[in-house]
Design an enzyme around this catalytic site. Structure first.
Site, mmCIF file in Angstrom:
data_model
loop_
_atom_site.group_PDB
_atom_site.id
_atom_site.type_symbol
_atom_site.label_atom_id
_atom_site.label_comp_id
_atom_site.label_asym_id
_atom_site.label_seq_id
_atom_site.Cartn_x
_atom_site.Cartn_y
_atom_site.Cartn_z
ATOM 1 N N TYR A 77 -3.540 7.515 -11.899
ATOM 2 C CA TYR A 77 -4.655 7.141 -12.772
ATOM 3 C C TYR A 77 -4.666 8.545 -14.013
ATOM 4 C CZ TYR A 77 -5.376 3.929 -9.013
ATOM 5 O OH TYR A 77 -5.167 3.019 -8.168
ATOM 6 N N TYR B 140 -11.662 -4.587 -5.029
ATOM 7 C CA TYR B 140 -10.144 -3.836 -5.227
ATOM 8 C C TYR B 140 -9.302 -4.195 -4.330
ATOM 9 C CZ TYR B 140 -6.874 -0.308 -5.958
ATOM 10 O OH TYR B 140 -5.932 0.399 -6.030
ATOM 11 N N ASP C 147 -9.392 -8.332 3.461
ATOM 12 C CA ASP C 147 -8.823 -7.033 3.088
ATOM 13 C C ASP C 147 -9.679 -6.150 3.636
ATOM 14 O OD1 ASP C 147 -7.594 -4.796 2.108
ATOM 15 O OD2 ASP C 147 -7.674 -5.480 -0.118
ATOM 16 N N LYS D 241 -4.439 1.971 4.957
ATOM 17 C CA LYS D 241 -5.062 3.341 4.878
ATOM 18 C C LYS D 241 -5.240 3.976 6.178
ATOM 19 C CE LYS D 241 -7.164 3.364 0.759
ATOM 20 N NZ LYS D 241 -7.606 2.083 -0.178
HETATM 21 C C1 LIG Z 1 -6.471 0.967 -0.970
HETATM 22 C C2 LIG Z 1 -6.783 -0.238 -1.186
HETATM 23 C C3 LIG Z 1 -5.884 -1.364 -0.961
HETATM 24 C C4 LIG Z 1 -4.327 -0.612 -1.677
HETATM 25 O O1 LIG Z 1 -3.896 0.033 -0.752
HETATM 26 P P1 LIG Z 1 -2.446 1.034 -1.176
HETATM 27 O O2 LIG Z 1 -2.020 1.817 0.050
HETATM 28 O O3 LIG Z 1 -3.167 2.023 -2.209
HETATM 29 O O4 LIG Z 1 -1.481 0.392 -1.948
HETATM 30 C C5 LIG Z 1 -6.051 -2.538 -0.932
HETATM 31 N N1 LIG Z 1 -7.200 -3.035 -0.665
HETATM 32 C C6 LIG Z 1 -8.388 -2.267 -0.458
HETATM 33 C C7 LIG Z 1 -9.590 -2.864 0.274
HETATM 34 C C8 LIG Z 1 -8.180 -0.739 -0.516
HETATM 35 O O5 LIG Z 1 -9.056 0.122 -0.300
#
Ligand SMILES: *Cc1c(COP(=O)(O)O)cnc(C)c1O
Length: 447
Positions: A20, A148, A253, A282
């Site tokens: 970014y 997000y 997610d 993550k």
């Molecule tokens: C970081 C994140 C993503 C994206 O993961 P990347 O490995 O950066 O592509 C998707 N969903 C959530 C909730 C996140 O915190």
């Protein structure tokens, strides 16, 4: 233990994108030469306590011997092999562990290479599932604002529409369905009326559009990069019921929340619900190497098999990368053997005690803590570059974004290091508060 080679900052600034950022107005970068435990070492020898766990991933700290050993062994036996027509021990082991630790409904694992891809995979699964169930018109994804889910195009389409990225890419981003984010904060005692008010837009959207909706996607309990908001478990419970009522899949997610961050192994456990499709990433490898996964139920997998193609249409080059799977196995073993629950609850108590005073700092809008997450929300957007330098001067690595000064430290952080972080957060919140309204708000996502 510092590296011999000097950091070529000029080359970095001229030629290398950072998250970014602009290539013509580069923000300053800090050269890191090594990391151990909870500390990063800069090229000038300065050591910084890491309050970010390298974007929420490095939960066991840097240089953990058992993860290093697992990766070294894997590196020397099989660092990578294609996954088409081939399988290997580490992919099988990590999948077994993931299925054992998540809810019983989830039985199938897709190993993806990053969180955004895990979200893409989840969305494709949902669409193909409905093709197989004879409802190919169910193609839309319904979600809440302030979410997000990643930076690739499909993931972007379910990120908060006002937070920047949709307007930047216009019609190239698929139009999805949004309702207001849950308003009831995480915690005790929600009245039926308050809950009904909070979820009424979700119910209305499902009622009106369920013929075209494949799935609801949501970050359970904590909305991360979209604003570090913690919402009621009752909302999540009600959402699960609505998805069942209106015949829509629920994608959770857990890329940010998974593996203990909110005080439960998975945040959905706060609401005692199950996902149809679950994304993790993550912290999956303990933050050592990129890996994510999308888990789904038998029902979803069988539906996809009944779809016209009969197969699930995704297969990245580095799918099931053995080195990443070995790191994940070691990290998941640490979760099983370490007392993460005790660690996270200690962090939570200390954050509650030490951040409480921040509420009275001028310019602070809200202070909140959940599990190993501590947040100071300012009234206005902060100057990331300026505050970043202030944090480094204080011997810590904390990266504010938007109007948020937050930490998600490694679970192994000790009391003294954590105090250093909270102390720095309060000092820097004062600086940000004084800057206040003068600062120009800037477009940044979780960068
Ligand atoms: C970081 C994140 C993503 C994206 O993961 P990347 O490995 O950066 O592509 C998707 N969903 C959530 C909730 C996140 O915190």
């Amino acid at each position: 233990m510092t590296s011999k080679a000097a950091i070529d900052y000029e080359f970095d600034k001229q030629h290398i994108w950072h998250p970014y950022t602009s290539m013509t107005h580069a923000l300053p970068t800090f050269g890191v030469v090594s990391a151990q435990g909870c500390e990063l070492t800069l090229d000038n020898g300065q050591r910084l306590v890491d309050g970010t766990s390298s974007w929420w991933a490095c939960i066991h700290g840097y240089g953990h011997p058992s993860i290093l050993e697992a990766m070294q062994t894997q590196l020397h036996t099989l660092s990578h092999v294609m996954f088409g027509g081939i399988t290997h021990h580490s992919a099988i082991e990590v999948s077994k562990k993931l299925l054992a630790m998540t809810s019983p409904r989830l039985t199938k694992v897709f190993l993806a290479d990053s969180g955004s891809i895990a979200v893409e995979v989840a969305m494709k699964m949902a669409l193909q599932y409905w093709q197989g169930r004879g409802k190919p018109n169910k193609q839309k994804i319904l979600t809440v604002k302030q979410g997000y889910h990643g930076d690739t195009f499909a993931a972007m389409s379910v990120c908060d529409p006002d937070n920047g990225m949709h307007t930047l890419f216009g019609d190239a981003v698929t139009k999805q369905l949004f309702v207001d984010a849950p308003q009831i904060p995480f915690g005790e005692g929600v009245s039926q009326d308050a809950l009904e008010k909070d979820i009424t837009l979700m119910r209305a959207a499902l009622k009106q559009h369920s013929d075209s909706i494949a799935a609801v996607i949501i970050e359970p309990i904590m909305q991360g990069a979209g604003g570090m908001r913690f919402y009621s478990a009752d909302y999540l419970k009600a959402l699960r019921n609505l998805c069942d009522e209106f015949d829509v899949l629920l994608i959770l997610d857990e890329i940010a929340t998974g593996f203990g961050r909110t005080g439960k192994l998975f945040a959905y456990e706060h609401a005692q619900i199950e996902a149809d499709i679950l994304c993790v990433g993550k912290a999956l490898t303990g933050g050592y190497i990129s890996l994510a996964a999308t888990l789904c139920s038998d029902e979803v997998a069988f539906g996809i098999s009944d779809s016209p193609s009969g197969v699930f249409m995704h297969g990245p080059t580095f799918m099931g990368n053995p080195l990443a799977c070995a790191a994940a196995c070691a990290s998941l073993d640490l979760i099983a053997s370490n007392d993460w629950q005790e660690q996270v609850s200690q962090i939570e108590s200390q954050l509650n005690a030490e951040l409480a005073g921040a509420a009275s700092i001028p310019g602070v809008k809200d202070v909140r803590v959940l599990g190993a997450v501590g947040v100071i929300e300012m009234q206005t957007a902060v100057n990331t570059a300026k505050l970043q330098q202030a944090f480094v001067d204080l011997g810590v690595w904390i990266r504010p974004f938007g109007n948020l000064i937050y930490i998600m430290p490694p679970y192994i952080i000790d009391e003294l290091q954590l105090s250093q972080l909270t102390h720095a957060m309060k000092l820097v919140a004062k600086i940000a508060g004084e800057d206040g309204a003068q600062e120009e708000p800037q477009f940044i996502s979780h960068g």
